[in-house]
Design a protein around this motif. Structure first.
Motif, mmCIF file in Angstrom:
data_model
loop_
_atom_site.group_PDB
_atom_site.id
_atom_site.type_symbol
_atom_site.label_atom_id
_atom_site.label_comp_id
_atom_site.label_asym_id
_atom_site.label_seq_id
_atom_site.Cartn_x
_atom_site.Cartn_y
_atom_site.Cartn_z
ATOM 1 N N PRO A 175 0.848 -1.265 0.069
ATOM 2 C CA PRO A 175 0.015 -0.090 0.136
ATOM 3 C C PRO A 175 0.835 1.065 -0.007
ATOM 4 O O PRO A 175 2.083 1.279 0.577
ATOM 5 N N ILE A 176 0.224 2.339 -0.508
ATOM 6 C CA ILE A 176 0.936 3.643 -0.504
ATOM 7 C C ILE A 176 0.946 4.187 0.672
ATOM 8 O O ILE A 176 0.045 4.218 1.625
ATOM 9 N N VAL A 177 2.129 4.697 1.443
ATOM 10 C CA VAL A 177 2.272 5.374 2.472
ATOM 11 C C VAL A 177 1.449 6.454 2.706
ATOM 12 O O VAL A 177 1.210 7.394 1.955
ATOM 13 N N GLY A 178 0.773 6.382 4.101
ATOM 14 C CA GLY A 178 -0.319 7.301 4.325
ATOM 15 C C GLY A 178 -1.497 7.320 3.662
ATOM 16 O O GLY A 178 -2.642 8.093 3.968
ATOM 17 N N ASP A 179 -1.807 5.980 3.023
ATOM 18 C CA ASP A 179 -3.175 5.826 2.714
ATOM 19 C C ASP A 179 -4.174 5.393 3.674
ATOM 20 O O ASP A 179 -4.046 4.219 4.337
ATOM 21 N N ASN A 180 -5.011 6.259 4.197
ATOM 22 C CA ASN A 180 -5.682 5.791 5.291
ATOM 23 C C ASN A 180 -7.295 5.290 4.566
ATOM 24 O O ASN A 180 -8.103 4.973 5.893
ATOM 25 N N ILE A 181 -7.414 5.058 3.527
ATOM 26 C CA ILE A 181 -8.622 4.458 3.252
ATOM 27 C C ILE A 181 -8.166 2.733 2.907
ATOM 28 O O ILE A 181 -8.748 1.806 3.299
ATOM 29 N N TYR A 182 -7.134 2.598 2.012
ATOM 30 C CA TYR A 182 -7.054 1.276 1.563
ATOM 31 C C TYR A 182 -5.582 0.664 2.095
ATOM 32 O O TYR A 182 -5.384 -0.432 1.810
ATOM 33 N N GLY A 183 -4.764 1.574 2.781
ATOM 34 C CA GLY A 183 -3.462 0.903 3.477
ATOM 35 C C GLY A 183 -3.457 0.772 4.728
ATOM 36 O O GLY A 183 -4.618 0.490 5.498
ATOM 37 N N ASN A 184 -2.503 1.127 5.292
ATOM 38 C CA ASN A 184 -2.265 1.089 6.830
ATOM 39 C C ASN A 184 -2.249 2.375 7.522
ATOM 40 O O ASN A 184 -1.856 2.474 8.501
ATOM 41 N N GLY A 185 -2.431 3.269 6.732
ATOM 42 C CA GLY A 185 -2.844 4.853 7.362
ATOM 43 C C GLY A 185 -1.474 5.145 8.123
ATOM 44 O O GLY A 185 -0.543 5.150 7.428
ATOM 45 N N PRO A 186 -1.832 5.620 9.267
ATOM 46 C CA PRO A 186 -0.769 6.439 10.129
ATOM 47 C C PRO A 186 0.325 5.262 10.836
ATOM 48 O O PRO A 186 1.060 5.626 11.506
#
Length: 233
Positions: A175-186
């Motif tokens: 996942p893209i860094v900082g993606d709070n919808i599809y990724g691991n968010g913060p």
């Protein structure tokens, strides 16, 4: 996520990357929506009056970027130009290269993701998910650097689905860094999405080479880009 205040006339003028008689390309800051939302608030369009450069009306959006995406954004300067640009975007005639920093990363150095996307559900509006019965979605990617458990990628969306690069990256396991919808968010302590519209190629005139525009790397991505070997260019 960061929220950016309304840009002053001077600030948006300072973000013009390209200007000709038909269009402008501006460097959109992360954290500022392109449109006014239902609740109002700062947005990019509210500053467009400063970009008339002598024309009777302000420019209009030829496409859009997510609120948290930064970089090259194309505006049509008059109705005919905007219609022409809209068709170029619709028929995938415009080349787009995004820079992303992802968690982990692919084992290979380049590849293609061919993964149809569909809407997650009605309540979530624009949110997407991989869906075998969804719309065709293709992304080419190439590794530009690696370091600190991160990978710096150039991603080229062949199709233009909503959130395509974000969903494709997450579905691949990076996942893209900082993606709070599809990724691991913060998880990385990073509230800002590391997704930047780096370069755009627009074949606006039949008898001329495409207009190529490059947006500088945004402040919030520079530390991690450097960790992956970026030299500041």
């Amino acid at each position: 996520m960061i929220d950016v205040p309304q840009l002053t006339a001077e600030e948006i003028l300072g973000r013009v990357l390209h200007r000709d008689g038909l269009m402008l390309v501006i460097d959109k800051p992360a954290g500022l929506p392109v449109h006014r939302g239902p609740k109002g608030g700062p947005n990019l369009e509210a500053s467009f009056d400063a970009l008339r450069f002598g024309l009777p009306r302000p420019p209009v959006l030829a496409h859009r970027l997510d609120k948290d995406t930064s970089g090259c954004l194309v505006l049509g300067r008059h109705r005919k130009a905007t219609a022409s640009l809209g068709l170029l975007f619709k028929h995938s005639k415009i080349s787009k290269t995004y820079w992303t920093v992802v968690e982990g990363g692919p084992a290979e150095d380049e590849g293609t993701i061919d993964m149809p996307l569909g809407r997650l559900n009605a309540e979530r509006g624009w949110w997407q998910k991989p869906d075998p019965d969804g719309q065709k979605a293709i992304t080419n990617w190439k590794v530009l650097g690696r370091g600190d458990g991160l990978t710096w990628l150039a991603m080229e969306p062949v199709t233009g689905r909503t959130h395509q690069l974000r969903v494709h990256s997450a579905a691949m396991g990076w996942p893209i860094v900082g993606d709070n919808i599809y990724g691991n968010g913060p998880r990385f302590g990073e509230p800002t999405l590391h997704l930047h519209s780096r370069e755009i190629g627009i074949p606006i005139s039949r008898n001329k080479d495409p207009v190529h525009v490059v947006a500088p790397a945004p402040e919030h991505m520079r530390e991690r880009l450097k960790a992956c070997g970026w030299n500041g260019q």
